[in-house]
Design a protein around this motif. Structure first.
Motif, PDB file in Angstrom:
ATOM      1  N   GLN A 175      83.968 -45.063 -49.674  1.00 52.99           N
ATOM      2  CA  GLN A 175      84.012 -44.119 -48.567  1.00 52.99           C
ATOM      3  C   GLN A 175      82.658 -44.133 -47.862  1.00 52.99           C
ATOM      4  OE1 GLN A 175      84.574 -40.021 -49.673  1.00 52.99           O
ATOM      5  NE2 GLN A 175      85.410 -39.468 -47.680  1.00 52.99           N
ATOM      6  N   TYR A 176      82.672 -44.439 -46.566  1.00 51.00           N
ATOM      7  CA  TYR A 176      81.442 -44.521 -45.784  1.00 51.00           C
ATOM      8  C   TYR A 176      81.613 -43.749 -44.486  1.00 51.00           C
ATOM      9  CZ  TYR A 176      80.870 -48.475 -48.960  1.00 51.00           C
ATOM     10  OH  TYR A 176      80.797 -49.260 -50.080  1.00 51.00           O
ATOM     11  N   GLY A 177      80.504 -43.177 -44.028  1.00 43.90           N
ATOM     12  CA  GLY A 177      80.545 -42.449 -42.764  1.00 43.90           C
ATOM     13  C   GLY A 177      80.714 -43.373 -41.572  1.00 43.90           C
ATOM     14  N   ASP A 178      80.127 -44.562 -41.654  1.00 40.59           N
ATOM     15  CA  ASP A 178      80.232 -45.539 -40.575  1.00 40.59           C
ATOM     16  C   ASP A 178      80.127 -46.920 -41.193  1.00 40.59           C
ATOM     17  OD1 ASP A 178      80.450 -46.696 -38.121  1.00 40.59           O
ATOM     18  OD2 ASP A 178      78.372 -46.351 -37.524  1.00 40.59           O
ATOM     19  N   THR A 179      80.900 -47.867 -40.675  1.00 45.82           N
ATOM     20  CA  THR A 179      80.903 -49.230 -41.187  1.00 45.82           C
ATOM     21  C   THR A 179      80.783 -50.215 -40.030  1.00 45.82           C
ATOM     22  OG1 THR A 179      83.324 -49.444 -41.049  1.00 45.82           O
ATOM     23  CG2 THR A 179      82.393 -48.560 -43.108  1.00 45.82           C
ATOM     24  N   LEU A 180      80.485 -51.450 -40.383  1.00 43.78           N
ATOM     25  CA  LEU A 180      80.544 -52.521 -39.405  1.00 43.78           C
ATOM     26  C   LEU A 180      81.995 -52.822 -39.064  1.00 43.78           C
ATOM     27  CD1 LEU A 180      77.868 -54.982 -40.842  1.00 43.78           C
ATOM     28  CD2 LEU A 180      77.697 -53.733 -38.695  1.00 43.78           C
ATOM     29  N   HIS A 181      82.222 -53.326 -37.852  1.00 43.18           N
ATOM     30  CA  HIS A 181      83.558 -53.695 -37.408  1.00 43.18           C
ATOM     31  C   HIS A 181      83.552 -55.168 -36.968  1.00 43.18           C
ATOM     32  CE1 HIS A 181      84.298 -49.420 -37.535  1.00 43.18           C
ATOM     33  NE2 HIS A 181      85.562 -49.610 -37.214  1.00 43.18           N
ATOM     34  N   PHE A 182      84.712 -55.783 -37.120  1.00 36.16           N
ATOM     35  CA  PHE A 182      84.873 -57.185 -36.749  1.00 36.16           C
ATOM     36  C   PHE A 182      85.970 -57.298 -35.697  1.00 36.16           C
ATOM     37  CE2 PHE A 182      86.740 -61.455 -37.343  1.00 36.16           C
ATOM     38  CZ  PHE A 182      85.601 -62.219 -37.142  1.00 36.16           C
ATOM     39  N   CYS A 183      85.637 -57.967 -34.607  1.00 37.51           N
ATOM     40  CA  CYS A 183      86.604 -58.183 -33.530  1.00 37.51           C
ATOM     41  C   CYS A 183      87.321 -59.503 -33.795  1.00 37.51           C
ATOM     42  CB  CYS A 183      85.897 -58.216 -32.177  1.00 37.51           C
ATOM     43  SG  CYS A 183      87.029 -58.466 -30.789  1.00 37.51           S
ATOM     44  N   ARG A 184      88.617 -59.432 -34.061  1.00 38.16           N
ATOM     45  CA  ARG A 184      89.382 -60.641 -34.355  1.00 38.16           C
ATOM     46  C   ARG A 184      89.582 -61.508 -33.120  1.00 38.16           C
ATOM     47  NH1 ARG A 184      94.030 -57.279 -37.408  1.00 38.16           N
ATOM     48  NH2 ARG A 184      93.440 -55.906 -35.689  1.00 38.16           N
ATOM     49  N   HIS A 185      89.473 -60.912 -31.947  1.00 38.96           N
ATOM     50  CA  HIS A 185      89.649 -61.682 -30.715  1.00 38.96           C
ATOM     51  C   HIS A 185      88.391 -62.488 -30.374  1.00 38.96           C
ATOM     52  CE1 HIS A 185      91.062 -62.658 -26.678  1.00 38.96           C
ATOM     53  NE2 HIS A 185      89.895 -62.248 -26.205  1.00 38.96           N
ATOM     54  N   CYS A 186      87.221 -61.882 -30.537  1.00 39.63           N
ATOM     55  CA  CYS A 186      85.958 -62.525 -30.158  1.00 39.63           C
ATOM     56  C   CYS A 186      85.182 -63.083 -31.343  1.00 39.63           C
ATOM     57  CB  CYS A 186      85.076 -61.536 -29.397  1.00 39.63           C
ATOM     58  SG  CYS A 186      85.869 -60.746 -27.985  1.00 39.63           S
ATOM     59  N   SER A 187      85.614 -62.773 -32.592  1.00 39.78           N
ATOM     60  CA  SER A 187      84.886 -63.187 -33.799  1.00 39.78           C
ATOM     61  C   SER A 187      83.462 -62.655 -33.789  1.00 39.78           C
ATOM     62  CB  SER A 187      84.880 -64.712 -33.941  1.00 39.78           C
ATOM     63  OG  SER A 187      86.176 -65.199 -34.095  1.00 39.78           O
ATOM     64  N   ILE A 188      83.318 -61.394 -33.419  1.00 41.72           N
ATOM     65  CA  ILE A 188      82.002 -60.755 -33.322  1.00 41.72           C
ATOM     66  C   ILE A 188      81.935 -59.597 -34.322  1.00 41.72           C
ATOM     67  CG2 ILE A 188      80.574 -59.267 -31.852  1.00 41.72           C
ATOM     68  CD1 ILE A 188      81.193 -61.052 -29.536  1.00 41.72           C
ATOM     69  N   LEU A 189      80.820 -59.522 -35.033  1.00 44.44           N
ATOM     70  CA  LEU A 189      80.553 -58.450 -35.986  1.00 44.44           C
ATOM     71  C   LEU A 189      79.583 -57.476 -35.343  1.00 44.44           C
ATOM     72  CD1 LEU A 189      81.276 -57.764 -38.982  1.00 44.44           C
ATOM     73  CD2 LEU A 189      79.141 -58.876 -39.619  1.00 44.44           C
ATOM     74  N   PHE A 190      79.898 -56.170 -35.401  1.00 44.52           N
ATOM     75  CA  PHE A 190      79.090 -55.205 -34.656  1.00 44.52           C
ATOM     76  C   PHE A 190      79.250 -53.819 -35.261  1.00 44.52           C
ATOM     77  CE2 PHE A 190      83.338 -55.172 -33.041  1.00 44.52           C
ATOM     78  CZ  PHE A 190      83.606 -53.868 -32.672  1.00 44.52           C
ATOM     79  N   TRP A 191      78.297 -52.937 -34.935  1.00 41.57           N
ATOM     80  CA  TRP A 191      78.425 -51.519 -35.240  1.00 41.57           C
ATOM     81  C   TRP A 191      79.316 -50.876 -34.177  1.00 41.57           C
ATOM     82  CZ3 TRP A 191      76.974 -49.950 -39.832  1.00 41.57           C
ATOM     83  CH2 TRP A 191      75.919 -50.563 -40.489  1.00 41.57           C
TER      84      TRP A 191
END
Length: 357
Positions: free
Chosen positions: A311-327
């Motif tokens: 359980q985390y307050g905020d995590t990294l996200h991954f865009c499957r369309h652009c293959s970009i990892l971001f907050w």
């Protein structure tokens, strides 16, 4: 005409057309200085007092960039900061992108140094560093090692200053010191990037951090309300908000009232149901002499066999369309028609898997 450099995207060599065909221009060639040459090139000569070598403008610019790059590499306390807090994840070379992403690049581009200052992201970054310490420490490059220990240093100093989350950091340092001891003892059997003396110094630093955390004294605040002043139903609600059993045990040691509330069977039952499945209950069922289920004992028994729910307050996200990892708060330049449908939260383990090759 086609480029003939090592990289098809590079400007290649300088060429000049003559009566005999195309010839390559060389900065040290005397033929270019003759008046009969149809192309004249002006050079600004720079004399270095140390080695008295002559550089062209292009060579001078290249040397300046290389010195800056070496400066940042040699400075262990320096990190590269980027305006965009995202990174394109690619695992192989393409015509558009050369090479592949590494953990060292991710540490810089995603700016974990600033992320630890955010209480929502702090636990996420600590868990990520702990997973790297357990399994991926030998795969880190030299730059990634510097970034890793720089971030770890900032985390320890933050905990020593604000006295928050010391148990998380103690677990992290314990796993890291155990891994380093095994690697140092088995030097030569495994690939360990860097000098062995550097790793020994890092182990000594970790042991010093552990001693500082062990001697950490939380300052008492006598002004205002305390937990003892709150009614029982509010204390009970506070306990039900915890997702870690060790936090409940620690809070139960504060006052006799909290100790009584922390032994509530329903509290531990809900905690078990939150983290584990019913099938797991049947495999590790613990009953008392009266036939009641010992939910508190079951929780710690299940924790040894199965990973608890994260359980985390905020995590990294991954865009499957652009293959970009971001907050998620920072966002990224997505080209999809419906960007929100492409976003996928990334757990710390998934983050590690993205950079495995």
């Amino acid at each position: 005409m086609p480029f003939l450099g090592q990289d098809w995207r590079s400007p290649g060599w300088s060429w000049i057309k003559t009566e005999d065909g195309w010839k390559r221009c060389e900065s040290w060639s005397r033929d270019l200085e003759s008046e009969n040459n149809p192309r004249t090139i002006s050079h600004s000569i720079i004399l270095n007092s140390d080695d008295e070598e002559i550089f062209s403008n292009e060579e001078q610019e290249y040397t300046s960039k290389k010195r800056k790059k070496d400066h940042f590499r040699n400075d262990t306390n320096t990190q590269c900061f980027y305006r965009e807090k995202w990174i394109y994840v690619h695992k192989e070379s393409t015509r558009e992108r050369h090479g592949y992403c590494t953990l060292g690049e991710a540490f810089n581009r995603l700016d974990f140094s600033s992320a630890i200052q955010d209480i929502r992201r702090f636990t996420y970054v600590v868990k990520l560093l702990q997973l790297i310490a357990k399994s991926q420490l030998t795969s880190l490059s030299g730059v990634a090692q510097k970034n890793y220990f720089n971030i770890l240093d900032k985390i320890v100093q933050k905990v020593l200053d604000d006295h928050q989350n010391p148990r998380l950091i103690k677990d992290l340092l314990q796993d890291l010191s155990s891994t380093l001891c095994i690697l140092i003892r088995g030097v030569g059997k495994s690939v360990l990037v860097g000098n062995i003396n550097i790793w020994i110094c890092r182990l000594e630093t970790i042991l010093r951090w552990q001693q500082q955390l062990q001697n950490l004294q939380v300052t008492k605040v006598n002004d205002g309300l305390t937990l003892s002043d709150l009614p029982l139903h509010m204390l009970n609600n506070i306990l039900y908000r915890f997702s870690d059993g060790w936090d409940i045990v620690t809070l139960g040691q504060v006052t006799p009232t909290l100790s009584m509330l922390s032994e509530d069977r329903r509290l531990w039952k809900k905690l078990c149901q939150y983290h584990f499945a019913e099938k797991q209950f049947c495999r590790h069922l613990i009953l008392s002499e009266k036939g009641h289920v010992e939910w508190k004992l079951m929780y710690f028994a299940l924790q040894k066999h199965y990973p608890p729910r994260e359980q985390y307050g905020d995590t990294l996200h991954f865009c499957r369309h652009c293959s970009i990892l971001f907050w998620k708060d920072s966002g990224h330049p997505c080209t999809a028609a419906d960007p929100d449908s492409c976003f996928m939260p990334v757990s710390p383990q998934h983050f590690i898997d993205l950079f495995k090759f």
